[in-house]
Design a protein around this motif. Structure first.
Motif, PDB file in Angstrom:
ATOM      1  N   ILE A 211       0.850  -1.187   0.000  1.00 54.51           N
ATOM      2  CA  ILE A 211       0.000   0.000   0.000  1.00 54.51           C
ATOM      3  C   ILE A 211       0.887   1.239   0.000  1.00 54.51           C
ATOM      4  CG2 ILE A 211      -1.784   1.296   1.245  1.00 54.51           C
ATOM      5  CD1 ILE A 211      -2.644  -1.394   2.498  1.00 54.51           C
ATOM      6  N   GLY A 212       0.731   2.071  -1.020  1.00 50.55           N
ATOM      7  CA  GLY A 212       1.508   3.301  -1.121  1.00 50.55           C
ATOM      8  C   GLY A 212       0.612   4.516  -1.011  1.00 50.55           C
ATOM      9  N   LEU A 213       1.117   5.552  -0.348  1.00 51.51           N
ATOM     10  CA  LEU A 213       0.360   6.782  -0.147  1.00 51.51           C
ATOM     11  C   LEU A 213       1.085   7.947  -0.818  1.00 51.51           C
ATOM     12  CD1 LEU A 213      -0.572   6.377   3.632  1.00 51.51           C
ATOM     13  CD2 LEU A 213      -1.846   5.575   1.634  1.00 51.51           C
ATOM     14  N   VAL A 214       0.317   8.769  -1.515  1.00 48.52           N
ATOM     15  CA  VAL A 214       0.845   9.920  -2.231  1.00 48.52           C
ATOM     16  C   VAL A 214       0.568  11.185  -1.426  1.00 48.52           C
ATOM     17  CG1 VAL A 214       0.692  11.294  -4.344  1.00 48.52           C
ATOM     18  CG2 VAL A 214       0.512   8.795  -4.457  1.00 48.52           C
ATOM     19  N   ASN A 215       1.583  12.004  -1.245  1.00 42.14           N
ATOM     20  CA  ASN A 215       1.474  13.286  -0.547  1.00 42.14           C
ATOM     21  C   ASN A 215       1.127  13.109   0.935  1.00 42.14           C
ATOM     22  OD1 ASN A 215       2.053  15.962  -1.036  1.00 42.14           O
ATOM     23  ND2 ASN A 215      -0.075  16.560  -1.366  1.00 42.14           N
ATOM     24  N   ALA A 216       1.572  12.010   1.492  1.00 40.80           N
ATOM     25  CA  ALA A 216       1.329  11.752   2.918  1.00 40.80           C
ATOM     26  C   ALA A 216       2.493  12.202   3.787  1.00 40.80           C
ATOM     27  CB  ALA A 216       1.067  10.265   3.146  1.00 40.80           C
ATOM     28  N   PRO A 218       6.951  13.973   3.528  1.00 40.52           N
ATOM     29  CA  PRO A 218       7.988  14.576   2.693  1.00 40.52           C
ATOM     30  C   PRO A 218       8.560  13.624   1.654  1.00 40.52           C
ATOM     31  CG  PRO A 218       8.821  14.134   4.902  1.00 40.52           C
ATOM     32  CD  PRO A 218       7.345  13.905   4.952  1.00 40.52           C
ATOM     33  N   CYS A 219       8.403  12.324   1.888  1.00 35.83           N
ATOM     34  CA  CYS A 219       8.820  11.283   0.951  1.00 35.83           C
ATOM     35  C   CYS A 219       7.622  10.378   0.679  1.00 35.83           C
ATOM     36  CB  CYS A 219       9.959  10.445   1.536  1.00 35.83           C
ATOM     37  SG  CYS A 219      11.425  11.378   1.978  1.00 35.83           S
ATOM     38  N   PRO A 220       7.675   9.582  -0.388  1.00 34.86           N
ATOM     39  CA  PRO A 220       6.608   8.597  -0.609  1.00 34.86           C
ATOM     40  C   PRO A 220       6.470   7.688   0.605  1.00 34.86           C
ATOM     41  CG  PRO A 220       8.041   8.737  -2.517  1.00 34.86           C
ATOM     42  CD  PRO A 220       8.703   9.532  -1.445  1.00 34.86           C
ATOM     43  N   VAL A 221       5.248   7.359   0.951  1.00 39.33           N
ATOM     44  CA  VAL A 221       4.974   6.583   2.157  1.00 39.33           C
ATOM     45  C   VAL A 221       4.459   5.197   1.785  1.00 39.33           C
ATOM     46  CG1 VAL A 221       3.512   6.393   4.215  1.00 39.33           C
ATOM     47  CG2 VAL A 221       4.526   8.602   3.588  1.00 39.33           C
ATOM     48  N   ARG A 222       5.085   4.175   2.353  1.00 37.61           N
ATOM     49  CA  ARG A 222       4.536   2.826   2.271  1.00 37.61           C
ATOM     50  C   ARG A 222       3.840   2.550   3.597  1.00 37.61           C
ATOM     51  NH1 ARG A 222       7.347  -2.829   0.192  1.00 37.61           N
ATOM     52  NH2 ARG A 222       5.507  -4.130   0.571  1.00 37.61           N
TER      53      ARG A 222
END
Length: 283
Positions: A211-216, A218-222
């Motif tokens: 599961i990846g989150l965008v704009n969550a 300062p860096c991409p969030v898994r």
């Protein structure tokens, strides 16, 4: 501030690209969708720009050895077709349709997006979520960096100024994987927030979840807590809700509740695709 462009180099070989980058003050031009805007606004002031569009072999897009291999000149629009099969191709086709608008997809590149490291961009989050590896080449030779270690902050990465991002390798997803994507976009090029998911189910039980989150952040969030909440359970409404609630615990730049909603939608769509595939196979 130094003028936006001091020198323009039209490279014909990889060696010419590396020679231009050697001083550490050169920007790479592939699609130019971010770089040209930065130069125009004088937000970037490189000593030179090296144009890589005529370098042979950089337009590689292949599937081999369990990976989708992507070169620096592969435009976003290449992923709109069914060139790449399976669940990873399905996820990429879904995500790319939400990137910018048609002119951006026609010129922009995946590797350019990765190198730019905008927290609101879709490709960095996808690369981190699926566990991609990125190959860099420079004066010290080649090195490979896991996508999760590549991004260090907004618009910053571990790429050294004299290095060139040569290839992205995204793992092929296992059979029995469903994928989903959901975003919140408010009349902007980039989404306010987004979530993507790839869930593999075996024998009715979730074996792996990405599961990846965008704009969550300062860096991409898994969203690993969300992945753990789902793994080992039936792919049920209750499991999806638990994973979505876990995703909402991220230290988000934007509204945490948005990530709960978007994760739930992405997971539900992943399950729907799995169920749709099962019904087709049963005919």
């Amino acid at each position: 501030m130094r003028p936006a462009v001091v020198e323009y180099v039209a490279a014909r070989t990889l060696e010419e690209v590396l020679a231009a980058l050697a001083d550490g003050e050169t920007a790479v031009l592939a699609g130019g969708q971010s770089l040209i805007l930065e130069l125009t606004a004088q937000e970037a002031a490189p000593r030179r720009v090296v144009d890589i569009n005529e370098v042979a072999g950089l337009d590689m897009l292949t599937e081999s050895g369990g990976f989708v291999r992507v070169g620096p000149l592969i435009r976003h629009r290449e992923f709109e077709s069914d060139t790449i099969g399976g669940a990873i191709g399905e996820l990429m086709r879904t995500v790319v349709r939400h990137i910018g608008h048609p002119p951006i997809r026609a010129r922009g590149t995946m590797l350019g997006s990765l190198a730019n490291a905008n927290p609101a961009a879709e490709w960095p989050a996808l690369a981190v979520a699926v566990g991609a590896h990125l190959d860099l080449i420079g004066p010290r030779g080649c090195r490979t960096v896991a996508a999760g270690d590549f991004f260090t902050g907004p618009f910053t990465t571990v790429r050294r100024p004299e290095e060139f991002l040569l290839e992205a390798r995204l793992p092929v997803l296992a059979t029995g994987t469903g994928t989903g994507y959901a975003e919140d976009r408010r009349m902007t090029v980039y989404p306010q927030a987004a979530a993507m998911a790839a869930v593999t189910v075996t024998g009715g039980v979730v074996g792996t979840a990405s599961i990846g989150l965008v704009n969550a952040g300062p860096c991409p969030v898994r969203a690993r807590a969300a992945e753990r909440a789902l793994t080992g359970s039936e792919f049920s409404d209750a499991a999806i809700l638990a994973a979505a609630e876990a995703a909402a615990e991220v230290d988000a730049i934007t509204d945490r509740r948005a990530f709960q909603t978007l994760t739930r939608r992405a997971l539900t769509r992943a399950r729907d695709r799995l169920q749709g595939a099962s019904s087709i196979g049963a005919r």
